[in-house]
Design an enzyme around this catalytic site. Structure first.
Site, PDB file in Angstrom:
ATOM      1  N   HIS A 126      -5.828   1.878  -4.325  1.00 44.32           N
ATOM      2  CA  HIS A 126      -4.919   1.351  -3.307  1.00 44.32           C
ATOM      3  C   HIS A 126      -4.501  -0.066  -3.661  1.00 44.32           C
ATOM      4  O   HIS A 126      -5.092  -0.719  -4.525  1.00 44.32           O
ATOM      5  CB  HIS A 126      -5.577   1.397  -1.922  1.00 44.32           C
ATOM      6  CG  HIS A 126      -6.676   0.387  -1.721  1.00 44.32           C
ATOM      7  ND1 HIS A 126      -6.856  -0.287  -0.531  1.00 44.32           N
ATOM      8  CD2 HIS A 126      -7.656  -0.072  -2.543  1.00 44.32           C
ATOM      9  CE1 HIS A 126      -7.904  -1.103  -0.627  1.00 44.32           C
ATOM     10  NE2 HIS A 126      -8.402  -0.988  -1.825  1.00 44.32           N
ATOM     11  N   HIS A 154      -2.646   1.437   6.769  1.00 47.80           N
ATOM     12  CA  HIS A 154      -3.012   1.302   5.350  1.00 47.80           C
ATOM     13  C   HIS A 154      -3.190   2.691   4.748  1.00 47.80           C
ATOM     14  O   HIS A 154      -3.619   3.632   5.418  1.00 47.80           O
ATOM     15  CB  HIS A 154      -4.299   0.494   5.188  1.00 47.80           C
ATOM     16  CG  HIS A 154      -4.569   0.105   3.762  1.00 47.80           C
ATOM     17  ND1 HIS A 154      -3.879  -0.895   3.121  1.00 47.80           N
ATOM     18  CD2 HIS A 154      -5.442   0.607   2.846  1.00 47.80           C
ATOM     19  CE1 HIS A 154      -4.307  -1.009   1.885  1.00 47.80           C
ATOM     20  NE2 HIS A 154      -5.260  -0.099   1.685  1.00 47.80           N
ATOM     21  N   CYS A 182       0.816  -1.225   0.000  1.00 44.99           N
ATOM     22  CA  CYS A 182       0.000   0.000   0.000  1.00 44.99           C
ATOM     23  C   CYS A 182       0.847   1.272   0.000  1.00 44.99           C
ATOM     24  O   CYS A 182       0.649   2.161  -0.831  1.00 44.99           O
ATOM     25  CB  CYS A 182      -0.993  -0.029   1.160  1.00 44.99           C
ATOM     26  SG  CYS A 182      -0.260   0.144   2.816  1.00 44.99           S
TER      27      CYS A 182
END
Length: 347
Positions: free
Chosen positions: A322, A310, A262
């Site tokens: 993402h 994240h 990520c």
């Protein structure tokens, strides 16, 4: 005597009754035990329970991944510092050798003429500690080579300082590498547990784990629209890069160009736009100006979970791009699909 004795048949009958009762109770207990064993066996988890557990494992793995990324960033920096120290020490040793050779030439000439300056004796010594101990004597020695002797002494001291700093960096690097190993083992353990859980599901159920939050691939119109709404050209370039990487696989620790985790995706997107971002989510959130969720613009970084584990890049209309986890590639997804923790406008 007989009047006080219980009849034998009653005792025998009572024994039979107790025996029968015992057998009956034992049978009931056995039946209950067997039935209970079957009734209390752990039931097989449902597909929904497996998905929930897999999601939790992926999230835990991502936390460990970001810790790994942070440790790797520090280990890489320690390696660069160590290499720089070694290079600088090597350059100083070259200069020291040149200076000593020059002094050696003078010493040879003086020897041929009948004497060796005491300062030169110290400068040419193979024992730097002895040389430094005798530096005061060298300073007292009246000699036209005084400046050269002082330069040699300075180089020796600086080289020793560099070697000390290098020893500190070596120790730091060993510690960082041990930390990397721990985080790597945590990540791989979590991912292996998720893989084993997924193996219990049917092919259709496994596909559902990766696809339930995915969206159809956006067309060029969406990409152009998001870039046009970005606050500046660099944010627009980062958004365009993220769109180009849709479908790229998730690989923990990867920063592109063909696979990402990520924070690796967001770092690569802004690197393509000429902006340097830190490696980890918990450093990236401080890499720009915080913005409220209600004011998000394309190019803003959006962060999730209480541990800031994240990150995605906002592309407008409540959507982000993402790199989710090993079950799905880089994709467009709603910002609302995970617990929102904050947002940063990088440029």
């Amino acid at each position: 005597m007989g009047a006080h004795r219980r009849p034998r048949q009653r005792a025998t009958g009572g024994g039979r009754a107790r025996t029968a009762a015992t057998i009956t109770l034992a049978g009931a207990a056995t039946a209950t035990g067997l039935g209970g064993g079957t009734g209390h066996a752990d039931p097989q988890p449902t597909a929904a329970q497996v998905r929930a557990k897999v999601d939790k494992l992926y999230q835990e793995a991502e936390v460990a991944t970001e810790k790994y990324n942070g440790a790797k960033e520090k280990a890489d920096a320690a390696e660069q510092r160590l290499e720089g120290l070694r290079d600088e020490a090597a350059r100083k040793e070259d200069r020291l050798n040149s200076a000593r050779e020059a002094l050696g030439s003078v010493a040879a000439a003086q020897y041929r003429s009948g004497g060796l300056d005491p300062a030169l004796q110290l400068a040419l010594s193979s024992d730097p500690d002895r040389y430094l101990d005798g530096a005061a004597f060298a300073e007292r020695a009246g000699s036209r080579q005084q400046a050269e002797v002082g330069r040699v002494r300075k180089e020796l001291r600086e080289i020793e300082q560099l070697r000390g700093a290098a020893r500190v960096e070596v120790s730091s690097l060993k510690s960082r590498r041990a930390e990397l190993k721990r985080h790597r083992e945590t990540v791989t353990g979590k991912l292996e547990s998720a893989r084993r859980l997924l193996s219990r599901l049917t092919t259709e159920e496994r596909a559902d784990v990766g696809d339930r939050a995915s969206r159809s691939a956006p067309g060029p119109r969406e990409s152009l629209s998001a870039s046009a709404q970005a606050p500046n050209s660099r944010a627009a370039a980062a958004v365009a890069y993220a769109y180009q990487k849709l479908g790229s696989p998730y690989v923990w620790g990867a920063t592109g160009p063909n696979a990402f985790d990520c924070s690796g995706l967001t770092q690569a997107a802004y690197r393509a736009a000429g902006v340097s971002l830190p490696r980890t989510t918990y450093a990236q959130i401080d890499a720009g100006r915080r913005v409220p969720r209600s004011e998000l613009l394309p190019g803003d970084l959006v962060f999730f979970y209480s541990g800031i584990s994240h990150v995605g890049i906002y592309v407008g209309n409540g959507q982000m791009i993402h790199a989710p986890n090993p079950s799905a590639p880089v994709r467009v997804a709603p910002v609302a699909e995970m617990p929102f923790a904050g947002a940063t406008r990088v440029v």
